[in-house]
Motif scaffolding. Structure first.
Motif, PDB file in Angstrom:
ATOM      1  N   ARG A   1      15.073  10.668  70.005  1.00  0.00           N
ATOM      2  CA  ARG A   1      15.590   9.846  68.918  1.00  0.00           C
ATOM      3  C   ARG A   1      14.525   9.508  67.870  1.00  0.00           C
ATOM      4  NH1 ARG A   1      14.799   6.920  73.451  1.00  0.00           N
ATOM      5  NH2 ARG A   1      13.841   4.842  73.374  1.00  0.00           N
ATOM      6  N   TYR A   2      13.259   9.634  68.221  1.00  0.00           N
ATOM      7  CA  TYR A   2      12.211   9.262  67.280  1.00  0.00           C
ATOM      8  C   TYR A   2      12.114  10.261  66.122  1.00  0.00           C
ATOM      9  CZ  TYR A   2      11.144   6.359  71.273  1.00  0.00           C
ATOM     10  OH  TYR A   2      11.248   5.482  72.321  1.00  0.00           O
ATOM     11  N   GLY A   3      12.215  11.533  66.448  1.00  0.00           N
ATOM     12  CA  GLY A   3      12.267  12.539  65.393  1.00  0.00           C
ATOM     13  C   GLY A   3      13.524  12.405  64.555  1.00  0.00           C
ATOM     14  N   VAL A   4      14.640  12.112  65.206  1.00  0.00           N
ATOM     15  CA  VAL A   4      15.903  11.925  64.495  1.00  0.00           C
ATOM     16  C   VAL A   4      15.831  10.714  63.568  1.00  0.00           C
ATOM     17  CG1 VAL A   4      18.330  11.305  64.807  1.00  0.00           C
ATOM     18  CG2 VAL A   4      17.309  13.092  66.215  1.00  0.00           C
ATOM     19  N   ARG A   5      15.170   9.648  64.018  1.00  0.00           N
ATOM     20  CA  ARG A   5      15.024   8.455  63.174  1.00  0.00           C
ATOM     21  C   ARG A   5      14.402   8.818  61.832  1.00  0.00           C
ATOM     22  NH1 ARG A   5      10.340   4.954  65.238  1.00  0.00           N
ATOM     23  NH2 ARG A   5       9.340   6.894  64.517  1.00  0.00           N
ATOM     24  N   ASP A   6      13.336   9.617  61.846  1.00  0.00           N
ATOM     25  CA  ASP A   6      12.680  10.003  60.597  1.00  0.00           C
ATOM     26  C   ASP A   6      13.601  10.852  59.734  1.00  0.00           C
ATOM     27  OD1 ASP A   6      10.450   8.660  61.483  1.00  0.00           O
ATOM     28  OD2 ASP A   6       9.463  10.447  62.281  1.00  0.00           O
ATOM     29  N   ARG A   7      14.378  11.722  60.363  1.00  0.00           N
ATOM     30  CA  ARG A   7      15.347  12.530  59.607  1.00  0.00           C
ATOM     31  C   ARG A   7      16.361  11.629  58.896  1.00  0.00           C
ATOM     32  NH1 ARG A   7      13.401  17.815  59.521  1.00  0.00           N
ATOM     33  NH2 ARG A   7      13.037  18.615  61.635  1.00  0.00           N
ATOM     34  N   LEU A   8      16.831  10.622  59.589  1.00  0.00           N
ATOM     35  CA  LEU A   8      17.849   9.741  59.032  1.00  0.00           C
ATOM     36  C   LEU A   8      17.278   8.849  57.937  1.00  0.00           C
ATOM     37  CD1 LEU A   8      19.580   8.796  62.394  1.00  0.00           C
ATOM     38  CD2 LEU A   8      20.567  10.217  60.588  1.00  0.00           C
ATOM     39  N   LEU A   9      16.076   8.341  58.147  1.00  0.00           N
ATOM     40  CA  LEU A   9      15.454   7.482  57.136  1.00  0.00           C
ATOM     41  C   LEU A   9      15.235   8.238  55.828  1.00  0.00           C
ATOM     42  CD1 LEU A   9      12.815   5.562  59.296  1.00  0.00           C
ATOM     43  CD2 LEU A   9      14.747   4.554  58.066  1.00  0.00           C
ATOM     44  N   LYS A  10      14.957   9.529  55.929  1.00  0.00           N
ATOM     45  CA  LYS A  10      14.700  10.348  54.742  1.00  0.00           C
ATOM     46  C   LYS A  10      15.946  11.086  54.271  1.00  0.00           C
ATOM     47  CE  LYS A  10       9.890  11.008  56.121  1.00  0.00           C
ATOM     48  NZ  LYS A  10       8.859  11.979  56.586  1.00  0.00           N
ATOM     49  N   ARG A  11      17.082  10.792  54.881  1.00  0.00           N
ATOM     50  CA  ARG A  11      18.385  11.383  54.520  1.00  0.00           C
ATOM     51  C   ARG A  11      18.280  12.900  54.403  1.00  0.00           C
ATOM     52  NH1 ARG A  11      23.498   9.382  55.308  1.00  0.00           N
ATOM     53  NH2 ARG A  11      24.926  10.712  54.179  1.00  0.00           N
ATOM     54  N   GLN A  12      17.931  13.533  55.519  1.00  0.00           N
ATOM     55  CA  GLN A  12      17.712  14.971  55.520  1.00  0.00           C
ATOM     56  C   GLN A  12      18.947  15.783  55.909  1.00  0.00           C
ATOM     57  OE1 GLN A  12      14.181  16.028  57.740  1.00  0.00           O
ATOM     58  NE2 GLN A  12      12.979  14.410  56.775  1.00  0.00           N
ATOM     59  N   CYS A  13      20.049  15.116  56.240  1.00  0.00           N
ATOM     60  CA  CYS A  13      21.248  15.857  56.608  1.00  0.00           C
ATOM     61  C   CYS A  13      22.462  14.953  56.495  1.00  0.00           C
ATOM     62  CB  CYS A  13      21.136  16.414  58.028  1.00  0.00           C
ATOM     63  SG  CYS A  13      21.017  15.143  59.311  1.00  0.00           S
ATOM     64  N   ASP A  14      23.634  15.594  56.509  1.00  0.00           N
ATOM     65  CA  ASP A  14      24.913  14.883  56.558  1.00  0.00           C
ATOM     66  C   ASP A  14      25.498  14.897  57.962  1.00  0.00           C
ATOM     67  OD1 ASP A  14      25.193  14.480  53.610  1.00  0.00           O
ATOM     68  OD2 ASP A  14      25.246  16.671  53.624  1.00  0.00           O
ATOM     69  N   VAL A  15      25.097  15.896  58.754  1.00  0.00           N
ATOM     70  CA  VAL A  15      25.552  16.027  60.140  1.00  0.00           C
ATOM     71  C   VAL A  15      24.347  16.353  61.014  1.00  0.00           C
ATOM     72  CG1 VAL A  15      27.058  17.246  61.758  1.00  0.00           C
ATOM     73  CG2 VAL A  15      27.797  16.905  59.405  1.00  0.00           C
ATOM     74  N   LEU A  16      24.183  15.599  62.089  1.00  0.00           N
ATOM     75  CA  LEU A  16      23.143  15.889  63.068  1.00  0.00           C
ATOM     76  C   LEU A  16      23.703  16.801  64.158  1.00  0.00           C
ATOM     77  CD1 LEU A  16      21.201  12.579  63.714  1.00  0.00           C
ATOM     78  CD2 LEU A  16      20.191  14.789  63.157  1.00  0.00           C
ATOM     79  N   LEU A  17      22.860  17.708  64.660  1.00  0.00           N
ATOM     80  CA  LEU A  17      23.296  18.667  65.673  1.00  0.00           C
ATOM     81  C   LEU A  17      22.431  18.570  66.930  1.00  0.00           C
ATOM     82  CD1 LEU A  17      23.674  21.797  63.351  1.00  0.00           C
ATOM     83  CD2 LEU A  17      25.442  20.145  63.971  1.00  0.00           C
ATOM     84  N   PRO A  18      22.409  17.432  67.606  1.00  0.00           N
ATOM     85  CA  PRO A  18      21.605  17.357  68.820  1.00  0.00           C
ATOM     86  C   PRO A  18      22.155  18.267  69.912  1.00  0.00           C
ATOM     87  CG  PRO A  18      23.009  15.423  68.639  1.00  0.00           C
ATOM     88  CD  PRO A  18      23.140  16.168  67.350  1.00  0.00           C
ATOM     89  N   ASP A  19      21.240  18.820  70.690  1.00  0.00           N
ATOM     90  CA  ASP A  19      21.580  19.702  71.802  1.00  0.00           C
ATOM     91  C   ASP A  19      21.223  18.981  73.087  1.00  0.00           C
ATOM     92  OD1 ASP A  19      21.212  21.811  73.854  1.00  0.00           O
ATOM     93  OD2 ASP A  19      21.650  23.164  72.188  1.00  0.00           O
ATOM     94  N   VAL A  20      22.207  18.680  73.912  1.00  0.00           N
ATOM     95  CA  VAL A  20      21.991  17.851  75.095  1.00  0.00           C
ATOM     96  C   VAL A  20      20.971  18.460  76.052  1.00  0.00           C
ATOM     97  CG1 VAL A  20      23.871  18.842  76.465  1.00  0.00           C
ATOM     98  CG2 VAL A  20      23.218  16.466  76.825  1.00  0.00           C
ATOM     99  N   CYS A  21      20.808  19.783  76.026  1.00  0.00           N
ATOM    100  CA  CYS A  21      19.834  20.432  76.907  1.00  0.00           C
ATOM    101  C   CYS A  21      18.425  20.435  76.325  1.00  0.00           C
ATOM    102  CB  CYS A  21      20.265  21.864  77.219  1.00  0.00           C
ATOM    103  SG  CYS A  21      21.585  21.955  78.440  1.00  0.00           S
ATOM    104  N   ARG A  22      18.290  20.068  75.071  1.00  0.00           N
ATOM    105  CA  ARG A  22      16.976  19.990  74.440  1.00  0.00           C
ATOM    106  C   ARG A  22      16.584  18.554  74.132  1.00  0.00           C
ATOM    107  NH1 ARG A  22      18.176  24.546  69.780  1.00  0.00           N
ATOM    108  NH2 ARG A  22      18.178  26.396  71.130  1.00  0.00           N
ATOM    109  N   ALA A  23      17.549  17.687  73.978  1.00  0.00           N
ATOM    110  CA  ALA A  23      17.301  16.344  73.443  1.00  0.00           C
ATOM    111  C   ALA A  23      17.241  15.274  74.535  1.00  0.00           C
ATOM    112  CB  ALA A  23      18.381  15.984  72.420  1.00  0.00           C
ATOM    113  N   GLY A  24      16.752  15.616  75.702  1.00  0.00           N
ATOM    114  CA  GLY A  24      16.567  14.599  76.727  1.00  0.00           C
ATOM    115  C   GLY A  24      17.799  14.287  77.543  1.00  0.00           C
TER     116      GLY A  24
END
Length: 219
Positions: free
Chosen positions: A145-168
């Motif tokens: 979630r820490y990497g995702v937080r930075d993505r969201l703060l900088k508005r880098q996407c409209d849809v996030l695509l987390p992968d449950v097998c990669r994202a903890g």
């Protein structure tokens, strides 16, 4: 989570807080075929089997070649459903902006996935800010979630695509989905390994989160 669910005799989505939905939309990931005609035949088969959303790959070759690759696929889908386009990090910012505008003109493209390499944070911010009418999707490479937080703060996407097998696993994917919800961003389950267990794990989080959009279904 699976062992705890068996002990409590509850599905994972119930242990995550309950279901926002009992039916989850899926898209067919991949349009096989060596020629345009073969890919269009594949699309017809997918729609006949019940899909109304399909993802096609691009990002290889010149910008003009990619436009000509995607246009007949979008035309074959028409108004029957939605097309998702995965560029696999194949464009620079300028070409991605041009390509996104071309996709918008098709009228049935839901998102452009991974148009830039994941390290191009500034490029994603500029692309998302300048693109209207289709969503910019990315995030399959994020591990927490820490990497995702930075993505969201900088508005880098409209849809996030987390992968449950990669994202903890389920726990961290749930945190990512909840964090995205606080920014008003939807998420879609990315399914890289493509096993039934992988697919099911993502669906549990999808059922239990309000901002879930769709899940990948490898075909």
């Amino acid at each position: 989570w699976d062992l705890l669910g068996k002990l409590r005799k509850e599905p994972v989505w119930m242990m995550l807080g309950g279901a926002y939905r009992r039916q989850l939309p899926m898209y067919s990931s991949g349009v096989p075929g060596d020629t345009t005609d073969e890919r269009i035949t594949t699309i017809e088969r997918l729609f006949e089997s019940g899909f109304n959303m399909v993802k096609a790959s691009c990002g290889r070759g010149s910008l003009e070649e990619q436009i000509e690759h995607i246009r007949p696929i979008a035309n074959a889908i028409g108004k029957r459903g939605r097309l998702l386009v995965d560029a696999h990090g194949g464009f620079d910012l300028v070409d991605a902006q041009v390509f996104a505008n071309c996709l918008k003109q098709q009228g049935n493209v839901e998102w452009l996935e991974d148009p830039l390499v994941p390290e191009d944070s500034q490029g994603y911010s500029r692309l998302t800010e300048s693109t209207f009418g289709i969503r910019i999707a990315m995030g399959e490479t994020e591990c927490n979630r820490y990497g995702v937080r930075d993505r969201l703060l900088k508005r880098q996407c409209d849809v996030l695509l987390p992968d449950v097998c990669r994202a903890g696993g389920i726990t961290e994917t749930l945190r990512i989905a909840q964090l995205a919800d606080s920014f008003g961003v939807s998420w879609a389950s990315h399914v890289s390994v493509s096993t039934p267990i992988h697919l099911a794990a993502g669906l549990q989080v999808g059922a239990a989160t309000p901002n879930f959009l769709v899940t990948e279904y490898p075909t």
